[in-house]
Scaffold this active site. Structure first.
Site, PDB file in Angstrom:
ATOM      1  N   HIS A 191     -16.351  52.150  23.292  1.00  0.00           N
ATOM      2  CA  HIS A 191     -14.956  52.244  22.850  1.00  0.00           C
ATOM      3  C   HIS A 191     -14.895  52.560  21.345  1.00  0.00           C
ATOM      4  CE1 HIS A 191     -14.162  49.249  26.325  1.00  0.00           C
ATOM      5  NE2 HIS A 191     -13.554  50.364  26.679  1.00  0.00           N
ATOM      6  N   LYS A 194      -7.140  43.864  37.186  1.00  0.00           N
ATOM      7  CA  LYS A 194      -8.161  43.107  36.441  1.00  0.00           C
ATOM      8  C   LYS A 194      -7.657  41.747  35.974  1.00  0.00           C
ATOM      9  CE  LYS A 194     -10.671  47.105  34.648  1.00  0.00           C
ATOM     10  NZ  LYS A 194     -11.013  47.903  33.468  1.00  0.00           N
ATOM     11  N   ARG A 230     -16.588  59.041  30.774  1.00  0.00           N
ATOM     12  CA  ARG A 230     -18.042  58.849  30.805  1.00  0.00           C
ATOM     13  C   ARG A 230     -18.630  59.749  31.886  1.00  0.00           C
ATOM     14  NH1 ARG A 230     -17.770  52.756  31.995  1.00  0.00           N
ATOM     15  NH2 ARG A 230     -16.097  53.690  33.174  1.00  0.00           N
ATOM     16  N   SER A 248     -17.432  47.429  30.271  1.00  0.00           N
ATOM     17  CA  SER A 248     -17.201  46.029  29.859  1.00  0.00           C
ATOM     18  C   SER A 248     -17.701  45.080  30.936  1.00  0.00           C
ATOM     19  CB  SER A 248     -15.715  45.806  29.596  1.00  0.00           C
ATOM     20  OG  SER A 248     -15.280  46.653  28.578  1.00  0.00           O
TER      21      SER A 248
HETATM   22  N1  COA Z   1     -17.323  53.218  26.524  1.00  0.00           N
HETATM   23  C1  COA Z   1     -17.630  52.176  27.302  1.00  0.00           C
HETATM   24  N2  COA Z   1     -16.907  51.803  28.359  1.00  0.00           N
HETATM   25  C2  COA Z   1     -15.823  52.512  28.609  1.00  0.00           C
HETATM   26  C3  COA Z   1     -15.431  53.603  27.850  1.00  0.00           C
HETATM   27  C4  COA Z   1     -16.239  53.955  26.748  1.00  0.00           C
HETATM   28  N3  COA Z   1     -15.948  54.965  25.953  1.00  0.00           N
HETATM   29  N4  COA Z   1     -14.307  54.109  28.348  1.00  0.00           N
HETATM   30  C5  COA Z   1     -13.996  53.352  29.406  1.00  0.00           C
HETATM   31  N5  COA Z   1     -14.915  52.405  29.559  1.00  0.00           N
HETATM   32  C6  COA Z   1     -14.976  51.402  30.601  1.00  0.00           C
HETATM   33  C7  COA Z   1     -14.399  50.096  30.161  1.00  0.00           C
HETATM   34  O1  COA Z   1     -15.397  49.287  29.596  1.00  0.00           O
HETATM   35  C8  COA Z   1     -13.861  49.564  31.452  1.00  0.00           C
HETATM   36  O2  COA Z   1     -14.901  48.922  32.139  1.00  0.00           O
HETATM   37  P1  COA Z   1     -14.614  47.780  33.216  1.00  0.00           P
HETATM   38  O3  COA Z   1     -13.831  48.423  34.329  1.00  0.00           O
HETATM   39  O4  COA Z   1     -15.956  47.368  33.586  1.00  0.00           O
HETATM   40  O5  COA Z   1     -13.803  46.714  32.523  1.00  0.00           O
HETATM   41  C9  COA Z   1     -13.456  50.823  32.229  1.00  0.00           C
HETATM   42  O6  COA Z   1     -14.194  51.862  31.678  1.00  0.00           O
HETATM   43  C10 COA Z   1     -12.028  51.227  32.081  1.00  0.00           C
HETATM   44  O7  COA Z   1     -11.399  50.344  31.266  1.00  0.00           O
HETATM   45  P2  COA Z   1     -10.406  50.645  30.123  1.00  0.00           P
HETATM   46  O8  COA Z   1     -10.716  51.895  29.394  1.00  0.00           O
HETATM   47  O9  COA Z   1     -10.292  49.389  29.326  1.00  0.00           O
HETATM   48  O10 COA Z   1      -9.133  50.962  30.923  1.00  0.00           O
HETATM   49  P3  COA Z   1      -8.471  50.198  32.091  1.00  0.00           P
HETATM   50  O11 COA Z   1      -8.641  51.048  33.271  1.00  0.00           O
HETATM   51  O12 COA Z   1      -8.861  48.786  32.208  1.00  0.00           O
HETATM   52  O13 COA Z   1      -7.010  50.212  31.519  1.00  0.00           O
HETATM   53  C11 COA Z   1      -4.724  50.686  31.411  1.00  0.00           C
HETATM   54  C12 COA Z   1      -6.017  50.848  32.184  1.00  0.00           C
HETATM   55  C13 COA Z   1      -4.534  49.255  30.921  1.00  0.00           C
HETATM   56  C14 COA Z   1      -4.737  51.632  30.218  1.00  0.00           C
HETATM   57  C15 COA Z   1      -3.636  51.115  32.419  1.00  0.00           C
HETATM   58  O14 COA Z   1      -3.698  50.267  33.546  1.00  0.00           O
HETATM   59  C16 COA Z   1      -2.259  51.084  31.819  1.00  0.00           C
HETATM   60  O15 COA Z   1      -1.873  52.018  31.164  1.00  0.00           O
HETATM   61  N6  COA Z   1      -1.519  49.978  32.052  1.00  0.00           N
HETATM   62  C17 COA Z   1      -0.180  49.819  31.556  1.00  0.00           C
HETATM   63  C18 COA Z   1       0.847  50.049  32.686  1.00  0.00           C
HETATM   64  C19 COA Z   1       1.173  51.513  32.797  1.00  0.00           C
HETATM   65  O16 COA Z   1       1.562  52.167  31.857  1.00  0.00           O
HETATM   66  N7  COA Z   1       1.050  52.030  34.032  1.00  0.00           N
HETATM   67  C20 COA Z   1       1.342  53.405  34.321  1.00  0.00           C
HETATM   68  C21 COA Z   1       0.159  54.312  34.095  1.00  0.00           C
HETATM   69  S1  COA Z   1      -0.940  54.267  35.473  1.00  0.00           S
END
Ligand code: COA
Length: 174
Positions: free
Chosen positions: A33, A57, A106, A144
């Site tokens: 990140h 989550k 990724r 993560s």
């Molecule tokens: N390096 C390392 N890991 C990475 C990464 C990077 N560059 N990019 C993504 N990841 C990993 C994260 O570690 C995470 O791993 P995990 O699943 O093991 O926890 C995974 O990829 C994705 O996580 P993250 O990037 O934190 O995104 P998310 O999918 O958890 O988050 C939100 C999604 C919160 C952004 C999304 O649900 C959201 O926008 N919510 C708000 C409600 C909304 O607007 N909804 C409408 C849109 S769908």
């Protein structure tokens, strides 16, 4: 609606600033990140790292601690701020003058999920666009949950997360 942002960075001055959101769960923030944020800073004037809710989550670290861990990665930067929202990410973007959402890619396996989310956000708000940055090759394999799982089993996570995050993981799992 419950959201929060360092106030000085929510204001756009006379000149239009290129403000991007980098949303995620950040449970916890990893070096992958951090790599995306650092590279994003060459494209945008400001990045608001935004902790949002992924309904699938249940975070392991409380919100305040996740925010704090992100802040500690950029202690002297006036370009990076940390916010959170329990609402829609595009609404948060509009409220804070951000025109762009950054997401890291990724593997090909990330693509379908990311593509769906980007299209949904575009459907919700056309003025906010998503840009994808390729995650640095060194961080391609980390997530993560993979890091939490490794830490929980006392595996080596050195170099995959910032030092303060590594300490927090050790404290949590010992
Ligand atoms: N390096 C390392 N890991 C990475 C990464 C990077 N560059 N990019 C993504 N990841 C990993 C994260 O570690 C995470 O791993 P995990 O699943 O093991 O926890 C995974 O990829 C994705 O996580 P993250 O990037 O934190 O995104 P998310 O999918 O958890 O988050 C939100 C999604 C919160 C952004 C999304 O649900 C959201 O926008 N919510 C708000 C409600 C909304 O607007 N909804 C409408 C849109 S769908």
């Amino acid at each position: 609606m419950n959201d929060n942002l360092t106030p000085s960075l929510a204001k756009v001055g006379d000149k239009p600033l290129r403000i991007a959101l980098y949303p995620g769960t950040f449970d916890p923030i990893t070096n992958g990140h951090v790599n995306i944020i650092e590279r994003g800073l060459s494209l945008f004037d400001r990045i608001i790292v935004t902790i949002a809710v992924n309904a699938q989550k249940i975070p392991c670290f409380p919100l305040e601690q996740r925010m704090d861990m992100i802040r500690q990665c950029f202690p002297d930067s006036d370009q990076v701020s940390v916010g959170h929202t329990d609402g829609l990410i595009v609404d948060f973007a509009l409220r804070h003058g951000a025109q762009t959402i950054i997401r890291g890619l990724r593997m090909v396996s990330d693509f379908e999920y990311e593509f769906q989310m980007a299209l949904m956000n575009r459907r919700l708000e056309r003025s906010v666009d998503t840009v994808f940055l390729m995650t640095g090759f060194r961080w391609f394999f980390i997530s993560s949950s993979g890091i939490k799982d490794t830490a929980q089993r006392q595996g080596k996570i050195t170099g995959l997360v910032p030092k303060h995050v590594e300490r927090a993981l050790r404290e949590k799992f010992t």
